[in-house]
Design a protein around this motif. Structure first.
Motif, mmCIF file in Angstrom:
data_model
loop_
_atom_site.group_PDB
_atom_site.id
_atom_site.type_symbol
_atom_site.label_atom_id
_atom_site.label_comp_id
_atom_site.label_asym_id
_atom_site.label_seq_id
_atom_site.Cartn_x
_atom_site.Cartn_y
_atom_site.Cartn_z
ATOM 1 N N THR A 454 44.715 32.825 42.663
ATOM 2 C CA THR A 454 45.583 33.720 43.439
ATOM 3 C C THR A 454 45.929 34.989 42.670
ATOM 4 O OG1 THR A 454 47.536 32.532 42.630
ATOM 5 C CG2 THR A 454 46.590 31.812 44.734
ATOM 6 N N THR A 455 45.814 34.952 41.339
ATOM 7 C CA THR A 455 46.149 36.123 40.521
ATOM 8 C C THR A 455 45.141 36.285 39.400
ATOM 9 O OG1 THR A 455 47.610 34.790 39.110
ATOM 10 C CG2 THR A 455 48.627 35.951 40.978
ATOM 11 N N ILE A 456 45.096 37.504 38.859
ATOM 12 C CA ILE A 456 44.221 37.838 37.741
ATOM 13 C C ILE A 456 45.086 38.231 36.548
ATOM 14 C CG2 ILE A 456 42.476 39.463 36.907
ATOM 15 C CD1 ILE A 456 41.436 37.398 38.840
ATOM 16 N N THR A 457 44.706 37.754 35.354
ATOM 17 C CA THR A 457 45.453 38.064 34.131
ATOM 18 C C THR A 457 44.481 38.551 33.059
ATOM 19 O OG1 THR A 457 45.215 35.907 33.053
ATOM 20 C CG2 THR A 457 46.948 36.108 34.727
ATOM 21 N N PRO A 458 45.004 39.010 31.916
ATOM 22 C CA PRO A 458 44.137 39.416 30.802
ATOM 23 C C PRO A 458 43.335 38.269 30.206
ATOM 24 C CG PRO A 458 46.298 40.427 30.587
ATOM 25 C CD PRO A 458 46.415 39.425 31.685
ATOM 26 N N CYS A 459 43.397 37.084 30.797
ATOM 27 C CA CYS A 459 42.551 35.977 30.330
ATOM 28 C C CYS A 459 41.074 36.344 30.408
ATOM 29 C CB CYS A 459 42.836 34.734 31.179
ATOM 30 S SG CYS A 459 41.653 33.377 30.956
ATOM 31 N N LEU A 460 40.695 37.174 31.393
ATOM 32 C CA LEU A 460 39.284 37.543 31.544
ATOM 33 C C LEU A 460 38.836 38.393 30.363
ATOM 34 C CD1 LEU A 460 39.163 38.408 35.347
ATOM 35 C CD2 LEU A 460 38.390 36.325 34.221
ATOM 36 N N PRO A 461 37.668 38.116 29.788
ATOM 37 C CA PRO A 461 37.219 38.845 28.588
ATOM 38 C C PRO A 461 36.819 40.281 28.907
ATOM 39 C CG PRO A 461 35.526 37.317 29.315
ATOM 40 C CD PRO A 461 36.732 37.041 30.165
ATOM 41 N N ALA A 462 37.173 41.202 28.014
ATOM 42 C CA ALA A 462 36.868 42.620 28.211
ATOM 43 C C ALA A 462 35.389 42.929 28.026
ATOM 44 C CB ALA A 462 37.701 43.462 27.244
ATOM 45 N N THR A 463 34.619 41.965 27.535
ATOM 46 C CA THR A 463 33.196 42.203 27.278
ATOM 47 C C THR A 463 32.333 42.038 28.525
ATOM 48 O OG1 THR A 463 32.890 39.866 26.706
ATOM 49 C CG2 THR A 463 33.410 41.386 24.912
ATOM 50 N N LEU A 464 32.916 41.594 29.644
ATOM 51 C CA LEU A 464 32.128 41.256 30.826
ATOM 52 C C LEU A 464 31.403 42.468 31.401
ATOM 53 C CD1 LEU A 464 34.463 38.814 32.787
ATOM 54 C CD2 LEU A 464 32.461 38.254 31.409
ATOM 55 N N GLU A 465 30.160 42.232 31.812
ATOM 56 C CA GLU A 465 29.371 43.236 32.525
ATOM 57 C C GLU A 465 29.206 42.867 33.996
ATOM 58 O OE1 GLU A 465 25.673 43.819 30.547
ATOM 59 O OE2 GLU A 465 26.598 44.394 28.634
ATOM 60 N N VAL A 466 29.212 41.568 34.308
ATOM 61 C CA VAL A 466 29.107 41.092 35.688
ATOM 62 C C VAL A 466 30.185 40.034 35.897
ATOM 63 C CG1 VAL A 466 27.674 39.964 37.424
ATOM 64 C CG2 VAL A 466 26.627 41.540 35.783
ATOM 65 N N LEU A 467 31.035 40.232 36.922
ATOM 66 C CA LEU A 467 32.117 39.300 37.218
ATOM 67 C C LEU A 467 32.093 38.968 38.708
ATOM 68 C CD1 LEU A 467 34.726 37.753 36.553
ATOM 69 C CD2 LEU A 467 35.987 39.905 36.881
ATOM 70 N N ASP A 468 32.046 37.674 39.030
ATOM 71 C CA ASP A 468 32.042 37.230 40.420
ATOM 72 C C ASP A 468 33.315 36.427 40.679
ATOM 73 O OD1 ASP A 468 31.577 36.317 42.962
ATOM 74 O OD2 ASP A 468 29.514 35.672 42.593
ATOM 75 N N LEU A 469 34.219 37.001 41.479
ATOM 76 C CA LEU A 469 35.456 36.334 41.877
ATOM 77 C C LEU A 469 35.525 36.187 43.396
ATOM 78 C CD1 LEU A 469 37.915 38.173 39.473
ATOM 79 C CD2 LEU A 469 37.421 35.726 39.445
ATOM 80 N N SER A 470 34.388 36.194 44.048
ATOM 81 C CA SER A 470 34.368 36.110 45.505
ATOM 82 C C SER A 470 34.856 34.752 45.989
ATOM 83 C CB SER A 470 32.953 36.380 46.029
ATOM 84 O OG SER A 470 32.015 35.504 45.437
ATOM 85 N N ASN A 471 35.411 34.768 47.207
ATOM 86 C CA ASN A 471 35.891 33.559 47.870
ATOM 87 C C ASN A 471 36.973 32.832 47.073
ATOM 88 O OD1 ASN A 471 34.050 33.411 50.326
ATOM 89 N ND2 ASN A 471 32.557 33.554 48.670
ATOM 90 N N ASN A 472 37.967 33.592 46.617
ATOM 91 C CA ASN A 472 39.194 33.048 46.069
ATOM 92 C C ASN A 472 40.346 33.461 46.991
ATOM 93 O OD1 ASN A 472 39.004 31.642 43.234
ATOM 94 N ND2 ASN A 472 37.460 33.269 43.200
#
Length: 745
Positions: A454-472
């Motif tokens: 339901t929410t996004i935090t700085p947990c996601l790594p800053a090195t990402l080039e491709v991120l898929d968060l579809s269907n949340n």
């Protein structure tokens, strides 16, 4: 008596077929399900006989009807047909000349019917045929004469079924090479050695030999000996490998140094597994695939411990059932094999844990797929050895479709994997995200789609080039990701577009099926590098910066080509001659509409016309000459030079407009570039002829084609008629337009 009976049933069949396909007025039933590409889909239509379709059809799908036979007239005149499918009918009779007019046919599917015998006459005119499927018909042999003798271009062949009992030496005479061979011979009783041995080169081979492996291993051995080559993938279906005897045919494959073996629907015992590994001892098998496996034993395979399996690079298992699950021992006994593969997949096999001791054995592993199993956060911790960095060379990890709930747990388990670049944790139970997480610095691709976030935090790594968060269940996305190139947010509850300054390198974003229903130019200004935006109902919204980039690149290309064109003109001027047009028209079209251009436009305009009601003089009878990029461009020349040269030497330019032309691939410059030449200041608007393959308005044209939009508002265009009776009028109008002012040249 037998011949009279056959004649009687033949006459009865013809009578019934004629009656069933005729309506009360005596007209033959028809199928009108043909699209602009002349593909006719008449499947599941309840037809009992071949319906009438346009003789211009390129593909005809009649699968899954109730058709019982094909007469000599059913397909007469379909010389342009490329693909015909009669799969899943009740076809029991085909007239010897039924396919005689199908000279252009490349694919024919007669599978899952009631053909009790094959006739070589069916295929006598099908020299263009590349794919033939005769599987699952009740014939016992391939015929008295070689049925494939004339099929010199055949590359994919499938035959056999539950009734096939014999294969003879000359059955495949004429078949010299194949990309794919499928043989269903579960009840095969007689096989002449060499029957399949003359086909070379031979691509992928799929064999169903259930009966021979159980009761006639000599026959199975002879078949494997004929089709096994080092570079030929071997797929075996529906096998029951019980004891040592049932595995003996694989010794033939071992002799021929087979490298890729796959098993589909395999029932296997411990003894058979041991003997199979012994048979393949030292053989350079690089890939071992098993899909649909039932293990009857307890996993006691120590008897193969001394065998050499160091060549195995990939091990793939999916849909495994263990009958004695509570007695099954661990995979530690496979240590002699597990230290070699770089790629291991164990999918949908009810795996709830892979012990840490087993993980330590996978010392060479780079790719691990444990998707669709029963892993939990606790058992994943055991599998990853509590995050101690085991499997140090791992680059790709897929644990999607498991009962995982804690993102912090998975991040800790992979934090020390110093080479990990891809992580798939989609289809899990993640509902929250901690404020901070530890990830390997090498992580570039992360998939957390189809979870419950339901929410996004700085947990996601800053090195990402491709991120898929579809269907949340995300309502917004506010997080700086400086390296991100692709972001997938479809199927969430976003109320607005994420600010573009968060992703300075973003090139592609998908946001379909969200709560937002519009955005304007201001929302897009901060997306400096975005090239591909997919937003569902917002497909018509074009990125203003993408337009700018397109214009800059095309302007540079135009100037370069213009200089080349001027040099050619100066050379002609110096020698005192002007080059005459070589073509009546240059045709600009989308590659997806090539079938219409090549099979209708070109034959209609370029072939001589002996009788035309509009013909008034010999000039009108002269065939036209068209320039097509696929056929007439000079190889080795710059594509833009080819386009400009062709247009300079053509009296007209014909645009074949459709949804494909204006929406599919707008940046395919080899086609779009023609617009710049046409709309140059020196070219008159009447040089263009527009053909609309389907209803299309100026609102459908991208704004960067502003000249084309203006031309559509000021120029009369021709529409391809949906009514077949009006096609003659269309062709007459087109020829007349192409011949206007012809004398000036």
């Amino acid at each position: 008596m037998g011949q009279k009976t056959n004649i009687y049933f033949t006459l009865l069949f013809v009578y019934l077929c004629w009656g069933q396909r005729s309506n009360p007025e005596g007209e033959r039933s028809s199928c009108n399900q043909c699209d602009l590409r002349l593909a006719c889909n008449c499947s599941y239509g309840g037809f009992t006989c071949i319906p009438m379709v346009t003789d211009r059809a390129l593909t005809l799908d009649l699968s899954f009807n109730d058709i019982t036979g094909v007469t000599s007239d059913d397909l007469r005149g379909h010389r342009r047909l490329r693909a015909l499918s009669l799969q899943g009918n009740r076809v029991a009779m085909i007239h010897p000349s039924a396919f005689d007019s199908l000279w252009s046919l490349e694919e024919l599917d007669l599978s899952d019917n009631q053909l009790t015998a094959l006739n070589h006459k069916w295929f006598r005119n099908l020299e263009a045929l590349q794919k033939l499927n005769l599987l699952n018909n009740p014939y016992s042999c391939l015929g008295l004469r070689p049925v494939f003798q004339r099929l010199v271009r055949l590359r994919r062949l499938g035959f056999g079924g539950p009734a096939l009992e014999e294969l003879k030496r000359r059955d495949l005479s004429g078949v010299t090479e194949l990309e794919e061979l499928t043989v269903h011979g579960n009840n095969l009783k007689s096989y002449e050695s060499g029957a399949l041995g003359d086909v070379w080169p031979l691509g992928r081979v799929t064999l169903s030999l259930h009966g021979p492996f159980l009761t006639n291993t000599a026959l199975a051995s002879a078949v494997l000996a004929d089709v096994t080559y080092p570079e030929t993938p071997l797929i075996l279906e529906d096998l029951h490998l019980i004891g040592n005897e049932s595995v003996q045919p694989f010794r033939e494959s071992a002799k021929r140094r087979v490298r890729k073996i796959s098993f589909n629907n395999l029932f296997v015992s411990d003894e058979a597994i041991v003997n199979l590994l012994v048979a393949l001892d030292g053989v350079p098998v690089t890939s071992l695939f098993m899909d649909g496996v039932t293990l009857t034993g307890e996993g006691r395979w120590e008897g193969a411990k001394q065998t050499d399996q160091k060549s195995i690079d990939e091990f793939f298992v999916r849909n495994v059932v263990v009958l004695n699950i509570f007695k099954f021992v661990s995979f530690l006994q496979l240590g002699f094999m597990l230290k070699y593969p770089r790629k291991v997949s164990v999918i949908n096999s009810r795996v709830y844990v892979m012990p840490c001791n087993t993980s330590h054995l996978l010392s060479n592993l780079q790719y691990l797929d444990l998707s669709d199993n029963l892993l939990t956060d606790l058992t994943l911790t055991e599998t990853m050895c509590n995050g101690d960095g085991t499997m140090k060379d791992l680059r790709v990890l897929n644990v999607s479709g498991n009962a995982l709930k804690s993102l912090s747990t998975v991040s800790r388990q992979v934090a020390k994997l110093s080479k990990l670049t891809h992580l798939d944790i989609s289809r899990t139970g993640y509902s929250s995200m901690p404020e901070g997480c530890s990830w390997p610095s090498t992580l570039r691709y992360l998939n957390i789609s189809r979870a419950k976030l339901t929410t996004i935090t700085p947990c996601l790594p800053a090195t990402l080039e491709v991120l898929d968060l579809s269907n949340n269940d995300l309502k917004d996305f506010i997080l700086i990701l400086p390296a991100l190139r692709e972001l997938h947010l479809s199927g969430n509850k976003l109320l607005k577009l994420p600010p573009g300054w968060l992703f300075p390198n973003l090139q592609k974003m998908t946001i379909q099926a969200n709560t937002l229903n519009r955005f304007d130019r201001a929302d897009l200004q901060s997306y400096g590098r975005l090239q591909d935006l997919r937003a569902g109902i917002l497909l018509c919204v074009l990125l203003w910066r993408v337009h700018a980039f397109w214009y800059v690149k095309m302007t540079w290309t135009w100037l370069r080509a213009k200089r080349s064109s001027l040099r050619r003109r100066h050379r002609r001027t110096r020698v005192g001659s002007e080059e005459l047009p070589s073509y009546d028209a240059f045709v600009s079209y989308s590659e997806r509409d090539a079938s219409w251009v090549e099979n209708l436009l070109v034959p209609e305009l370029e072939e001589p016309r002996e009788n035309d009601e509009d013909s008034v003089d010999q000039r009108t009878l002269r065939p036209l000459t068209l320039c097509l990029h696929k056929r007439d461009f000079l190889p080795g020349h710059w594509i833009v030079d080819n386009i400009m040269s062709a247009m300079e030497r053509s009296r007209r330019t014909v645009f074949v407009l459709s949804e494909n032309f204006v929406q599919s691939d707008w940046c395919r410059y080899e086609l779009d570039f023609s617009h710049f030449q046409l709309f140059d200041g020196n070219a008159g608007g009447d040089e263009a002829i527009l053909i609309l393959l389907e209803p299309l308005s100026t609102d459908d044209i991208p704004k960067r084609f502003c000249k084309l939009r203006k031309l559509m508002n000021s120029t009369t265009y021709l529409e391809w008629p949906q009514d077949e009776e009006r096609t003659g009028e269309f062709w007459r109008s087109l020829r007349h337009a192409l011949r206007e002012d012809e004398d000036d040249y």
